[in-house]
Design a protein around this motif. Structure first.
Motif, mmCIF file in Angstrom:
data_model
loop_
_atom_site.group_PDB
_atom_site.id
_atom_site.type_symbol
_atom_site.label_atom_id
_atom_site.label_comp_id
_atom_site.label_asym_id
_atom_site.label_seq_id
_atom_site.Cartn_x
_atom_site.Cartn_y
_atom_site.Cartn_z
ATOM 1 N N UNK A 126 0.990 -1.409 -0.182
ATOM 2 C CA UNK A 126 -0.065 0.030 -0.130
ATOM 3 C C UNK A 126 1.123 1.199 -0.063
ATOM 4 N N UNK A 127 0.592 2.243 -1.007
ATOM 5 C CA UNK A 127 1.495 3.314 -0.951
ATOM 6 C C UNK A 127 0.876 4.336 0.205
ATOM 7 N N UNK A 128 1.977 4.681 0.967
ATOM 8 C CA UNK A 128 1.377 5.524 2.185
ATOM 9 C C UNK A 128 1.668 7.202 1.806
ATOM 10 N N UNK A 129 0.583 7.823 2.377
ATOM 11 C CA UNK A 129 0.580 9.270 2.158
ATOM 12 C C UNK A 129 1.612 9.775 3.071
ATOM 13 N N UNK A 130 2.239 10.992 2.914
ATOM 14 C CA UNK A 130 3.181 11.683 3.738
ATOM 15 C C UNK A 130 2.423 11.680 5.277
ATOM 16 N N UNK A 131 3.186 11.121 6.060
ATOM 17 C CA UNK A 131 2.683 11.151 7.484
ATOM 18 C C UNK A 131 1.751 9.909 8.040
ATOM 19 N N UNK A 132 1.179 9.166 7.073
ATOM 20 C CA UNK A 132 0.340 7.970 7.181
ATOM 21 C C UNK A 132 1.221 6.762 8.060
ATOM 22 N N UNK A 133 0.407 6.341 8.792
ATOM 23 C CA UNK A 133 1.103 5.241 9.470
ATOM 24 C C UNK A 133 -0.146 4.191 9.689
ATOM 25 N N UNK A 147 10.080 3.785 3.429
ATOM 26 C CA UNK A 147 9.103 4.200 4.415
ATOM 27 C C UNK A 147 7.817 4.417 3.878
ATOM 28 N N UNK A 148 7.661 4.890 2.334
ATOM 29 C CA UNK A 148 6.562 5.041 2.113
ATOM 30 C C UNK A 148 5.526 3.919 1.546
ATOM 31 N N UNK A 149 5.920 2.729 1.846
ATOM 32 C CA UNK A 149 5.086 1.711 1.491
ATOM 33 C C UNK A 149 5.157 0.816 2.450
ATOM 34 N N UNK A 151 4.124 -3.096 2.888
ATOM 35 C CA UNK A 151 4.315 -4.487 2.137
ATOM 36 C C UNK A 151 3.565 -5.486 3.078
ATOM 37 N N UNK A 152 3.045 -6.740 2.256
ATOM 38 C CA UNK A 152 2.523 -7.888 2.920
ATOM 39 C C UNK A 152 1.443 -8.237 2.233
ATOM 40 N N UNK A 153 0.977 -9.515 2.739
ATOM 41 C CA UNK A 153 -0.159 -10.096 1.982
ATOM 42 C C UNK A 153 -1.487 -9.287 2.456
ATOM 43 N N UNK A 154 -1.357 -8.796 3.738
ATOM 44 C CA UNK A 154 -2.453 -7.931 3.962
ATOM 45 C C UNK A 154 -3.041 -6.919 2.793
ATOM 46 N N UNK A 155 -1.992 -6.546 2.028
ATOM 47 C CA UNK A 155 -2.452 -5.421 0.776
ATOM 48 C C UNK A 155 -2.291 -6.008 -0.507
ATOM 49 N N UNK A 156 -2.359 -7.538 -0.419
ATOM 50 C CA UNK A 156 -2.556 -8.087 -1.777
ATOM 51 C C UNK A 156 -4.047 -8.642 -2.183
ATOM 52 N N UNK A 157 -4.238 -9.139 -3.116
ATOM 53 C CA UNK A 157 -5.734 -9.690 -3.796
ATOM 54 C C UNK A 157 -5.232 -11.078 -4.208
ATOM 55 N N UNK A 158 -6.365 -11.650 -4.336
ATOM 56 C CA UNK A 158 -6.284 -13.102 -4.988
ATOM 57 C C UNK A 158 -6.316 -14.069 -3.786
ATOM 58 N N UNK A 159 -6.392 -15.391 -4.187
ATOM 59 C CA UNK A 159 -6.563 -16.561 -3.318
ATOM 60 C C UNK A 159 -5.483 -16.575 -2.185
ATOM 61 N N UNK A 160 -4.235 -16.528 -2.800
ATOM 62 C CA UNK A 160 -3.052 -16.606 -1.720
ATOM 63 C C UNK A 160 -2.798 -15.472 -0.713
#
Length: 306
Positions: A126-133, A147-149, A151-160
């Motif tokens: 997920x691309x983070x906005x400035x100051x977003x946490x 620091x602006x992204x 990462x991980x399966x929480x932000x993925x799509x699909x069966x896996x």
């Protein structure tokens, strides 16, 4: 809403970070002292806003269609491994069939299931906005130094991704790109998975009824050496997966729900403790027999020479 847990002690500063929640509002507090860095999850319940209690606010297990499909996908490698073992290993070699079944299941789990986890760690974000946490981004070091992204399966799509989102209800580290978990999974997927495939090949060749004694000995020596390496690696990886959690209060684990505890955390992980120990014991027995046989042969050769 923001809040800080406790009072700031001398030389320490506290910053509060909002995180996403479901029915209640959740917050993360990050202690940024020079000597340590601690993250705490707290839940501010709507009905009692003056009382904060420690909670992960994980929803209870629900046997809906996506959840059942995720569990089925994780377990589907077992019958496929069994069928492959019965086709390639003679029926009179039960031990080798069991060893093949385990290593085929091990290879499929590492390469397919855990491989999908690595994919989402590197390519789903997920691309983070400035100051977003958001959850999982508590401060440096950042995964891939971004620091602006997030990462991980929480932000993925699909069966896996959905499968890991389900498992992440029991162990929250698998929702994001936890540095320790990702490093362990790189070794597991890139080394452990191919090594398990190689062991299946060695079992097939050493169990062949048409193989000569010399070829069986060659394949068997590689088999037990490789099996011990993989089994020890599995045990080490299991400890390094859960050791940091145990020594830090298991803040990422959800053990209040029996399904999350006994199916997700215990069953899906204890296999990689019990079976590798059995593999090591079998390999040790084979090595002892090989050395004892070699000692007898050497003794007989020495007598003939004398």
């Amino acid at each position: 809403m923001y809040c800080t847990i406790g009072q700031a002690s001398k030389g320490k500063s506290h910053k509060t970070l909002p995180i996403q929640g479901s029915a209640s509002k959740q917050l993360v507090t990050h202690d940024t002292s020079d000597s340590c860095s601690k993250v705490s999850l707290i839940e501010l319940r709507p009905e009692k806003e003056d009382k904060m209690t420690t909670s992960t606010a994980v929803p209870a297990f629900t046997a809906d269609v996506p959840t059942l499909l995720s569990i089925t996908a994780a377990l589907s490698i077992m019958p496929l491994s069994y069928l492959l073992g019965t086709a390639l290993i003679p029926s009179n070699q039960l031990r080798n069939r069991l060893l093949f079944f385990w290593h085929a299941y091990d290879a499929g789990t590492h390469l397919l299931i855990e491989g999908s986890f690595l994919y989402h760690c590197f390519f789903s974000y997920k691309q983070l906005q400035p100051g977003e946490t958001i959850p999982g981004v508590y401060g440096p070091p950042y995964f891939l130094n971004r620091p602006d992204r997030a990462y991980g399966p929480a932000y993925g799509v699909g069966a896996s991704a959905r499968m890991w989102q389900e498992y992440g209800k029991a162990d929250a580290r698998w929702l994001g790109a936890d540095l320790c978990v990702v490093c362990l999974e790189l070794l597991t997927v890139l080394i452990g998975g191919p090594l398990a495939v190689y062991i299946c090949y060695l079992l097939t060749m050493s169990s062949s009824t048409s193989a000569t004694s010399a070829s069986k000995a060659k394949y068997s020596s590689c088999l037990w050496f490789s099996s011990i390496i993989l089994a020890v690696g599995e045990l080490y990886g299991g400890f390094m997966t859960f050791g940091p959690e145990w020594f830090s209060g298991s803040v990422g684990l959800e053990t209040s729900d029996p399904v999350y505890l006994w199916l997700y955390l215990v069953f899906f992980n204890v296999l990689w403790v019990i079976v590798p120990l059995w593999v090591i014991s079998v390999a040790w027995g084979e090595i002892k027999v090989a050395f004892a046989t070699a000692a007898v042969a050497n003794k007989q050769t020495a007598k003939k020479l004398n």
